[in-house]
Write an enzyme that holds these catalytic residues in place. Structure first.
Site, PDB file in Angstrom:
ATOM      1  N   GLU A  40       0.830  -1.018   0.088  1.00  0.00           N
ATOM      2  CA  GLU A  40      -0.106  -0.001   0.026  1.00  0.00           C
ATOM      3  C   GLU A  40       0.837   1.330  -0.222  1.00  0.00           C
ATOM      4  O   GLU A  40       1.945   1.282   0.606  1.00  0.00           O
ATOM      5  CB  GLU A  40      -1.028   0.042   1.216  1.00  0.00           C
ATOM      6  CG  GLU A  40      -1.949   1.355   1.261  1.00  0.00           C
ATOM      7  CD  GLU A  40      -2.610   1.078   2.737  1.00  0.00           C
ATOM      8  OE1 GLU A  40      -3.959   1.740   2.551  1.00  0.00           O
ATOM      9  OE2 GLU A  40      -2.084   0.636   3.846  1.00  0.00           O
ATOM     10  N   LYS A 113      -9.994   0.515  -1.534  1.00  0.00           N
ATOM     11  CA  LYS A 113     -10.133   0.202  -0.107  1.00  0.00           C
ATOM     12  C   LYS A 113     -11.563   0.546   0.376  1.00  0.00           C
ATOM     13  O   LYS A 113     -12.211   1.783   0.144  1.00  0.00           O
ATOM     14  CB  LYS A 113      -9.076   0.791   0.511  1.00  0.00           C
ATOM     15  CG  LYS A 113      -8.951   0.455   1.838  1.00  0.00           C
ATOM     16  CD  LYS A 113      -7.624   1.363   2.321  1.00  0.00           C
ATOM     17  CE  LYS A 113      -7.267   0.931   3.965  1.00  0.00           C
ATOM     18  NZ  LYS A 113      -6.116   1.783   4.387  1.00  0.00           N
ATOM     19  N   CYS A 157      -4.831  -3.358   3.808  1.00  0.00           N
ATOM     20  CA  CYS A 157      -4.389  -2.892   5.126  1.00  0.00           C
ATOM     21  C   CYS A 157      -5.602  -3.060   5.966  1.00  0.00           C
ATOM     22  O   CYS A 157      -5.892  -4.075   6.509  1.00  0.00           O
ATOM     23  CB  CYS A 157      -3.880  -1.336   4.844  1.00  0.00           C
ATOM     24  SG  CYS A 157      -2.859  -1.257   6.358  1.00  0.00           S
TER      25      CYS A 157
END
Length: 270
Positions: A40, A113, A157
């Site tokens: 990321e 995301k 993440c």
């Protein structure tokens, strides 16, 4: 087949980061990797949250996306391009997007995301929603690697803390889940490996986690520990801190053995 998690310590300079990423992709390919993943924010670890806005690209093309496509094409591998900022629908907001290129350099999927990180312990404070616009759709794709069919899921993440997202990817079942990340040192030290191994065990699939890992020029410290985990939760390869490559074999026979011996996925009731 070999899969590789590429660990970086990204800087506020996009060109330096692209050069570092290209070197890691080349090294992974030289070691036999057929699929590799960057972390990321591989392209920018800015000094301010809104630095992302200045380098945001249109969907499909731009210097960062074009560079990733060229890396995949040059080395003939599947490349999960970490994340990069792509223009959002709201002013002053971008999507934190994970894009994947096939060995011909063609983009096959984009995942935005969904879960945006927020943390405040009185010393460290983060709020991704200041500049990020969340996605809303899980993403999986099919890849043929050396004649073997793989179904691959994507998470980024903070998504790691939401097991329902991973369950949503498992219809049909994934062989591999790739997780680009930039976990903070504070949260990563206690939760990173724990969560990754849990996602591998409960979904009985491989997990490839590519992370930022070290002291960044903007003063931030990330946990690192990029790793490859098998469907039993065994860590096959790990890079503790600093740039490096965690590489291991993905064996479908191992996946099949785990699912046959412990058919938990077939026992689900809810």
């Amino acid at each position: 087949m070999k899969i590789a998690a590429l660990q970086m310590v990204a800087t506020p300079d996009v060109d330096r980061n692209l050069a570092a990423a290209a070197e890691l992709v080349a090294q992974a390919a030289a070691q036999g990797a057929r699929l590799a993943a960057l972390p990321e924010y591989f392209c920018l670890m800015g000094r301010r949250d809104d630095d992302k806005l200045a380098i945001a690209e249109a969907d499909g093309h731009g210097p960062i996306q074009d560079a990733l496509a060229a890396m995949a094409r040059e080395h003939g591998l599947w490349l999960v391009g970490g994340t990069l900022p792509i223009h959002g629908t709201q002013p002053g907001r971008v999507r934190n997007a994970c894009c994947v290129w096939n060995p011909d350099g063609e983009r096959v999927i984009r995942y935005d995301k969904i879960h945006l990180f927020s943390f405040d312990n009185g010393k460290e404070r983060y709020d991704e929603a200041r500049v990020l616009e969340p996605g809303d759709t899980p993403a999986t794709f099919d890849a043929k690697v050396d004649g073997v069919d793989l179904r691959v899921g994507l998470a980024i993440c903070y998504d790691l803390r939401f097991p329902e997202l991973f369950r949503a990817m498992m219809q049909p079942l994934c062989d591999l889940i790739v997780v680009p990340a930039a976990f903070t040192y504070t949260t990563g030290r206690d939760h990173w490996e724990l969560l990754l191994r849990a996602r591998a065990v409960e979904n009985q699939c491989y997990v490839l986690a590519s992370a930022q890992g070290g002291e960044h020029e903007n003063g931030r410290r990330t946990w690192g520990h990029s790793m490859v985990i098998d469907p039993w939760g065994e860590v096959l390869s790990v890079v503790d801190e600093g740039p490096g490559i965690a590489i291991a074999d993905l064996a479908q026979t191992r996946r099949d053995t785990v699912r046959v011996q412990l058919p938990a996925l077939a026992h689900r009731k809810l």
